[in-house]
Motif scaffolding. Structure first.
Motif, PDB file in Angstrom:
ATOM      1  N   GLU A   1      -8.866  -6.889   1.423  1.00  0.00           N
ATOM      2  CA  GLU A   1      -9.380  -5.541   1.200  1.00  0.00           C
ATOM      3  C   GLU A   1      -8.348  -4.669   0.488  1.00  0.00           C
ATOM      4  O   GLU A   1      -8.666  -3.966  -0.483  1.00  0.00           O
ATOM      5  N   PHE A   2      -7.117  -4.713   0.959  1.00  0.00           N
ATOM      6  CA  PHE A   2      -6.083  -3.893   0.335  1.00  0.00           C
ATOM      7  C   PHE A   2      -5.682  -4.441  -1.029  1.00  0.00           C
ATOM      8  O   PHE A   2      -5.336  -3.671  -1.936  1.00  0.00           O
TER       9      PHE A   2
ATOM     10  N   ILE B   1      -5.700  -2.166  -4.466  1.00  0.00           N
ATOM     11  CA  ILE B   1      -4.540  -2.045  -5.353  1.00  0.00           C
ATOM     12  C   ILE B   1      -4.864  -2.587  -6.740  1.00  0.00           C
ATOM     13  O   ILE B   1      -4.485  -1.988  -7.757  1.00  0.00           O
ATOM     14  N   SER B   2      -5.579  -3.700  -6.799  1.00  0.00           N
ATOM     15  CA  SER B   2      -5.969  -4.262  -8.097  1.00  0.00           C
ATOM     16  C   SER B   2      -6.861  -3.295  -8.857  1.00  0.00           C
ATOM     17  O   SER B   2      -6.685  -3.082 -10.068  1.00  0.00           O
TER      18      SER B   2
ATOM     19  N   TRP C   1       0.835  -1.204   0.000  1.00  0.00           N
ATOM     20  CA  TRP C   1       0.000   0.000   0.000  1.00  0.00           C
ATOM     21  C   TRP C   1       0.875   1.261   0.000  1.00  0.00           C
ATOM     22  O   TRP C   1       0.579   2.241  -0.694  1.00  0.00           O
ATOM     23  N   SER C   2       1.952   1.230   0.758  1.00  0.00           N
ATOM     24  CA  SER C   2       2.882   2.355   0.783  1.00  0.00           C
ATOM     25  C   SER C   2       3.562   2.534  -0.578  1.00  0.00           C
ATOM     26  O   SER C   2       3.692   3.663  -1.078  1.00  0.00           O
ATOM     27  N   GLU C   3       3.987   1.433  -1.183  1.00  0.00           N
ATOM     28  CA  GLU C   3       4.622   1.502  -2.507  1.00  0.00           C
ATOM     29  C   GLU C   3       3.627   2.005  -3.553  1.00  0.00           C
ATOM     30  O   GLU C   3       3.988   2.783  -4.452  1.00  0.00           O
ATOM     31  N   PHE C   4       2.385   1.584  -3.429  1.00  0.00           N
ATOM     32  CA  PHE C   4       1.356   2.051  -4.365  1.00  0.00           C
ATOM     33  C   PHE C   4       1.213   3.567  -4.294  1.00  0.00           C
ATOM     34  O   PHE C   4       1.193   4.257  -5.322  1.00  0.00           O
TER      35      PHE C   4
END
Length: 439
Positions: free
Chosen positions: A302-303, A307-308, A272-275
């Motif tokens: 959920e995450f 991201i998807s 999530w941070s990289e996204f």
């Protein structure tokens, strides 16, 4: 008397003051040999802290595996090798430190081969240079004696949760502060969604920060804090504080991974941070690893769904829809349902998108600006012009200042889906003074 016999006699002679041992530990952790290696620091801190608490006899591979790395009882048989390898690394680092920077330290910490319990002896600075070896602490205690409350396992995967399967007695091998941190992290997860609610996210961050304070050697507080900080940064993209939040999320997610490199929650938090940082390929790789390790964890799902969706992998969202829905029914949130509705819209299944959003809302999911936006656009695309205009009017009255277009542009890697959504919304009357006049 042989050297070995002499060492044994000195080991039983007494103990150093706790403050002196703590100072010795602090010097080691701050040294160049240990600095930058959070995993080795956590290992050494744990075993020394347990010795100081009088729990030397309880320092075993399985307690280290659970307390330091967060492994569950199901993982212990194949993870104790990790503990042995790390113990060897700690021994080598201690030898390097006391052979160099720590050569004049008054107290020396050692980790004898064949044991995970530390020993302490007088260093070169002690009066007379005596080598007073001792095994610190021999009295065992009930770790969780008198611990009140409960062990929360809601939404936590096998690696994240306290052990509740297999040997039930192993829960008593987990320290009270670890259990408290786990409970806090579980509560924090429940506060994260819906994502657009700042009034939920800020308390969630406080909960995870408290978990870190309770047990700074456990990864879940860092992982949860990183997820919330990333969300706060995305939602406040227009504010200079966003960069500060992203920096904090980067630091916390990296630390969570260093403490527990194969924990699904740590991998998901880093994804999530990289996204948010725009590293989409890395984010996708990490979230796929997390879901592979914990396929039935609703929080990880959920995450992964978010991201998807935001990387336009709509087929992945659609293919995982039934699985995500089953997880939601078992205690997961409404994120997967909303992601499915969005994916259906962006693949042209407008009727399916409407059904999904309406069903999600009926089950208690949020009826907020994002779900309303997709319902508005889907109804317009599906030919339900009257309902689309009604939702446009509702949106204008309820969320007149919500920066939907800017926010969607911020989160979608490709601007195409954002244009599809907002063009249908504008056709329905969104953004006009009088939605009823829309063509």
């Amino acid at each position: 008397m042989t050297a070995a016999t002499d060492d044994t006699a000195q080991r039983d002679a007494g103990s150093f003051p706790k403050e002196q041992i703590q100072s010795a530990l602090d010097r080691v952790l701050a040294s160049k040999d240990f600095k930058g290696s959070a995993r080795m620091q956590s290992f050494l801190t744990y075993v020394v802290t347990e010795a100081l608490a009088g729990r030397t006899d309880e320092i075993r591979a399985k307690t280290i595996a659970m307390d330091v790395y967060g492994y569950s009882t199901d993982d212990l048989s194949r993870r104790e090798g990790v503990v042995r390898v790390d113990a060897g690394r700690v021994r080598r680092k201690l030898k390097a430190y006391y052979g160099g920077q720590g050569a004049s330290d008054p107290v020396v910490i050692t980790l004898p081969v064949g044991s995970y319990a530390p020993e302490f002896r007088s260093g070169a600075a002690e009066v007379g240079g005596k080598r007073n070896l001792l095994l610190f602490g021999a009295v065992t205690g009930a770790v969780l004696l008198g611990l009140g409350g409960y062990v929360a396992t809601t939404h936590l995967s096998g690696r994240n949760a306290p052990p509740t399967t297999g040997d039930q007695s192993t829960i008593y091998d987990v320290s009270p502060t670890r259990v408290e941190a786990m409970n806090l992290c579980s509560a924090g997860q429940d506060l994260i969604f819906p994502v657009v609610d700042l009034q939920r996210l800020r308390p969630a961050l406080m909960v995870f920060e408290t978990a870190i304070q309770r047990d700074p050697l456990y990864y879940c507080g860092y992982a949860g804090a990183a997820q919330v900080e990333t969300m706060l940064a995305i939602l406040q993209f227009y504010d200079p504080v966003a960069e500060e939040l992203l920096g904090a999320a980067d630091k916390n997610s990296a630390h969570a991974l260093e403490l527990a490199p194969d924990a699904p929650w740590a991998l998901s938090a880093r994804a999530w941070s990289e996204f948010a940082a725009g590293n989409f390929d890395q984010a996708v790789s990490l979230t796929h690893r997390a879901t592979k390790l914990a396929p039935n964890d609703p929080h990880i799902a959920e995450f992964d769904a978010l991201i998807s969706l935001y990387t336009s992998d709509f087929e992945r969202v659609l293919s995982q829809a039934q699985h995500y829905q089953a997880l939601a029914e078992d205690g997961g949130g409404s994120v997967a349902g909303n992601a499915l509705g969005a994916a259906q819209f962006h693949t042209g299944d407008y009727a399916g998108s409407i059904r999904t959003y309406e069903n999600t809302i009926a089950r208690g999911g949020p009826f907020g600006p994002i779900s309303t936006a997709y319902l508005m656009a889907a109804h317009w695309k599906n030919g339900d012009r009257g309902e689309a205009r009604r939702l446009a009017e509702l949106y204008a009255r309820t969320w007149p200042n919500f920066p939907l277009e800017a926010l969607k542009t911020r989160v979608f890697a490709d601007p195409g889906p954002v244009r599809d959504l907002t063009s249908a919304m504008r056709a329905a009357g969104w953004g006009s003074a009088d939605p009823t006049t829309a063509e």
